[in-house]
Design an enzyme around this catalytic site. Sequence first.
Site, PDB file in Angstrom:
ATOM      1  N   ASP A 159      24.527  39.690 -47.446  1.00 39.72           N
ATOM      2  CA  ASP A 159      25.758  39.935 -46.692  1.00 39.72           C
ATOM      3  C   ASP A 159      26.937  39.492 -47.543  1.00 39.72           C
ATOM      4  O   ASP A 159      26.801  38.593 -48.356  1.00 39.72           O
ATOM      5  CB  ASP A 159      25.764  39.171 -45.348  1.00 39.72           C
ATOM      6  CG  ASP A 159      26.529  39.913 -44.265  1.00 39.72           C
ATOM      7  OD1 ASP A 159      27.647  40.374 -44.551  1.00 39.72           O
ATOM      8  OD2 ASP A 159      26.010  40.038 -43.143  1.00 39.72           O
ATOM      9  N   ASN A 167      32.894  39.442 -33.755  1.00 40.21           N
ATOM     10  CA  ASN A 167      31.447  39.334 -34.004  1.00 40.21           C
ATOM     11  C   ASN A 167      30.751  38.465 -32.951  1.00 40.21           C
ATOM     12  O   ASN A 167      29.555  38.602 -32.710  1.00 40.21           O
ATOM     13  CB  ASN A 167      31.163  38.673 -35.367  1.00 40.21           C
ATOM     14  CG  ASN A 167      31.734  39.437 -36.540  1.00 40.21           C
ATOM     15  OD1 ASN A 167      32.119  38.840 -37.532  1.00 40.21           O
ATOM     16  ND2 ASN A 167      31.812  40.751 -36.453  1.00 40.21           N
ATOM     17  N   LEU A 168      31.498  37.533 -32.351  1.00 38.83           N
ATOM     18  CA  LEU A 168      30.864  36.458 -31.586  1.00 38.83           C
ATOM     19  C   LEU A 168      30.206  36.941 -30.293  1.00 38.83           C
ATOM     20  O   LEU A 168      29.359  36.253 -29.735  1.00 38.83           O
ATOM     21  CB  LEU A 168      31.892  35.360 -31.278  1.00 38.83           C
ATOM     22  CG  LEU A 168      32.551  34.727 -32.517  1.00 38.83           C
ATOM     23  CD1 LEU A 168      33.574  33.690 -32.092  1.00 38.83           C
ATOM     24  CD2 LEU A 168      31.525  34.114 -33.448  1.00 38.83           C
ATOM     25  N   GLN A 169      30.590  38.118 -29.822  1.00 40.41           N
ATOM     26  CA  GLN A 169      30.034  38.667 -28.579  1.00 40.41           C
ATOM     27  C   GLN A 169      28.542  38.980 -28.727  1.00 40.41           C
ATOM     28  O   GLN A 169      27.825  39.142 -27.762  1.00 40.41           O
ATOM     29  CB  GLN A 169      30.892  39.902 -28.204  1.00 40.41           C
ATOM     30  CG  GLN A 169      30.293  40.929 -27.299  1.00 40.41           C
ATOM     31  CD  GLN A 169      29.839  42.160 -28.076  1.00 40.41           C
ATOM     32  OE1 GLN A 169      29.569  42.085 -29.264  1.00 40.41           O
ATOM     33  NE2 GLN A 169      29.765  43.293 -27.394  1.00 40.41           N
ATOM     34  N   ARG A 170      28.048  39.086 -29.948  1.00 43.26           N
ATOM     35  CA  ARG A 170      26.624  39.420 -30.158  1.00 43.26           C
ATOM     36  C   ARG A 170      25.979  38.702 -31.338  1.00 43.26           C
ATOM     37  O   ARG A 170      24.764  38.547 -31.375  1.00 43.26           O
ATOM     38  CB  ARG A 170      26.467  40.936 -30.351  1.00 43.26           C
ATOM     39  CG  ARG A 170      27.180  41.435 -31.593  1.00 43.26           C
ATOM     40  CD  ARG A 170      27.392  42.943 -31.577  1.00 43.26           C
ATOM     41  NE  ARG A 170      28.110  43.359 -32.772  1.00 43.26           N
ATOM     42  CZ  ARG A 170      29.415  43.180 -32.956  1.00 43.26           C
ATOM     43  NH1 ARG A 170      30.156  42.609 -32.033  1.00 43.26           N
ATOM     44  NH2 ARG A 170      29.993  43.559 -34.072  1.00 43.26           N
ATOM     45  N   LYS A 183      29.616  34.883 -43.670  1.00 38.86           N
ATOM     46  CA  LYS A 183      28.471  34.989 -42.766  1.00 38.86           C
ATOM     47  C   LYS A 183      27.216  34.379 -43.388  1.00 38.86           C
ATOM     48  O   LYS A 183      26.394  33.790 -42.680  1.00 38.86           O
ATOM     49  CB  LYS A 183      28.205  36.464 -42.417  1.00 38.86           C
ATOM     50  CG  LYS A 183      29.213  37.037 -41.448  1.00 38.86           C
ATOM     51  CD  LYS A 183      28.793  38.417 -40.980  1.00 38.86           C
ATOM     52  CE  LYS A 183      29.780  38.924 -39.935  1.00 38.86           C
ATOM     53  NZ  LYS A 183      29.446  40.296 -39.495  1.00 38.86           N
ATOM     54  N   ASP A 227      24.446  48.638 -40.644  1.00 41.27           N
ATOM     55  CA  ASP A 227      25.133  49.441 -39.636  1.00 41.27           C
ATOM     56  C   ASP A 227      25.783  50.672 -40.239  1.00 41.27           C
ATOM     57  O   ASP A 227      26.681  51.228 -39.666  1.00 41.27           O
ATOM     58  CB  ASP A 227      26.197  48.585 -38.945  1.00 41.27           C
ATOM     59  CG  ASP A 227      27.228  48.078 -39.926  1.00 41.27           C
ATOM     60  OD1 ASP A 227      27.077  48.337 -41.137  1.00 41.27           O
ATOM     61  OD2 ASP A 227      28.204  47.433 -39.496  1.00 41.27           O
ATOM     62  N   ASN A 228      25.320  51.091 -41.422  1.00 46.61           N
ATOM     63  CA  ASN A 228      25.929  52.296 -41.985  1.00 46.61           C
ATOM     64  C   ASN A 228      24.872  53.139 -42.684  1.00 46.61           C
ATOM     65  O   ASN A 228      23.853  52.629 -43.150  1.00 46.61           O
ATOM     66  CB  ASN A 228      27.075  51.934 -42.933  1.00 46.61           C
ATOM     67  CG  ASN A 228      26.571  51.179 -44.145  1.00 46.61           C
ATOM     68  OD1 ASN A 228      26.056  51.772 -45.084  1.00 46.61           O
ATOM     69  ND2 ASN A 228      26.686  49.858 -44.114  1.00 46.61           N
ATOM     70  N   CYS A 285      29.335  50.877 -34.470  1.00 46.60           N
ATOM     71  CA  CYS A 285      29.546  49.955 -33.353  1.00 46.60           C
ATOM     72  C   CYS A 285      31.009  49.535 -33.262  1.00 46.60           C
ATOM     73  O   CYS A 285      31.538  49.313 -32.180  1.00 46.60           O
ATOM     74  CB  CYS A 285      28.673  48.716 -33.507  1.00 46.60           C
ATOM     75  SG  CYS A 285      26.940  49.062 -33.185  1.00 46.60           S
ATOM     76  N   CYS A 438      47.086  55.204 -31.890  1.00 43.95           N
ATOM     77  CA  CYS A 438      45.778  54.856 -31.339  1.00 43.95           C
ATOM     78  C   CYS A 438      45.572  53.373 -31.621  1.00 43.95           C
ATOM     79  O   CYS A 438      46.531  52.604 -31.577  1.00 43.95           O
ATOM     80  CB  CYS A 438      44.677  55.733 -31.925  1.00 43.95           C
ATOM     81  SG  CYS A 438      44.459  55.561 -33.691  1.00 43.95           S
TER      82      CYS A 438
END
Length: 480
Positions: A159, A167-170, A183, A227-228, A285, A438
């Site tokens: 990483d 990030n902290l939500q998961r 990280k 994630d890619n 995500c 946006c």
Amino acid sequence: MAKILIPTPLRQYAGKHDTVEVAGATVGEALAALIGQHPDLRRHLYSEEGKLRSFVNVYLNDEDIRYLSKEKTPVQHGDTLSIVPSIAGGAVAVEAPPVTLSKEEILRYSRHLIMPEVGMDGQLKLKQAKVLLIGTGGLGAPLGMYLAAAGIGRIGLVDFDVVDFTNLQRQVIHGTKDVGRKKLDSAAETMTDINPYVRIDRHEVALSSENALDILKDYDIVVDGTDNFPTRYLVNDACVLLGKPNVYGSIFRFEGQATVFAYQGGPCYRCLYPEPPPPGLVPSCAEGGVLGILPGVVGLIQATETVKLILGKGEPLVGRLMLYDALAMRFRELKLRKNPECPICGDHRTITQLIDYHQFCGVPLHEPAPAPGTAEGEIDAAEVKARIDRGDDFLLIDVREPHEYQICCIPTARLIPLGELPKRVHELSTADDIVCHCKSGMRSAKAVEFLKQAGFRKVKNLKGGILAWSDKVDPRVPKY
Ligand code: ZN
């Protein structure tokens, strides 16, 4: 006569012997003679099709003969054959003293040790195993914590990212105090706290075609928590080329997928997805969101499969794609077949080395750096504020989704989500002076492009979106 050295985990199937003397003119004959003496070894060394299992390496004296024909490679009197299950640590493990558990470790792993499926042998396998986690994010967090707790001897982390509040939500391996830290450091610290007996290798790099083989080669199992798409294909191809199992998981909103690729002749990621989706079709995500708990479920399926592969127990998730739907709370399983035409693991391989995965996936390696100042067609947040304050006659259009509008908005903006713009374009006049915004400026750039093609002349894009508005105009507007 030749000598065959039996690795610790297999000795129980060879009458507890560490060495077996056999006769045979070739490696194949010697191994057959070994099986003849100790039939219990057969299923550990050979697949049902009678092929030497891919995780079993055979060394003749000190030579790796993995890629040589076992039938043809001659064995001389006095030669030594070493059987090295790759999950037990490759050539080094043969030389290394037998691994044992300390008193403290025996206590720590007591709930494993009392299960016959793990036991001392299994726990020692876990201790000898080397697992590489690609990514320490949503999937990497539960993986890192549980694999450390389970007693995997060596865990590599790849990483180069830094912990941020979103990030902290998961990503439960990182805490609030870790925001802003690497990280790698945060994850390694948590894992060492859980289990100080685990050796953690920190690879602070973006995995690339240049470094992937070099990093992956030292590990027995690769766990893909990326994630890619470019990294997915890179990890897959590197695993196929190196013959390492690739424990795969992916997450999006309420849905997850998991399987084990490139293991024991099973399919690979390219068998499942020969080509990546066009860029932008499948949101990440970061763009599409993810239920915070979801990566816990999927990551722990990956962790379970990893531990099973090391123990050699149960039925690995090979040739089966596990689909998890959190909203329906339903697991489904699809059969995956190896594609005989697969360009990397099929019968006619066209990919024999790593390629340029960013080009393959149509994703530029680096986002083009934002030009200093505002480009043609863009307007700065401060300038928009000045126009509002002056009472200029212009329309500010927010092209985000309604649930994003609920999080925060610019008070004078009118909400027309990007997807609704084509059918609501009649609400606007081509003579209008329009600014679109946006979250960060990507979707509104598409809206501007669409409006220009529809004949609008005076349309601009709010550079940096509502995030820039929060930074430059009104810090009370929350960022998300
Ligand atoms: Zn394949």
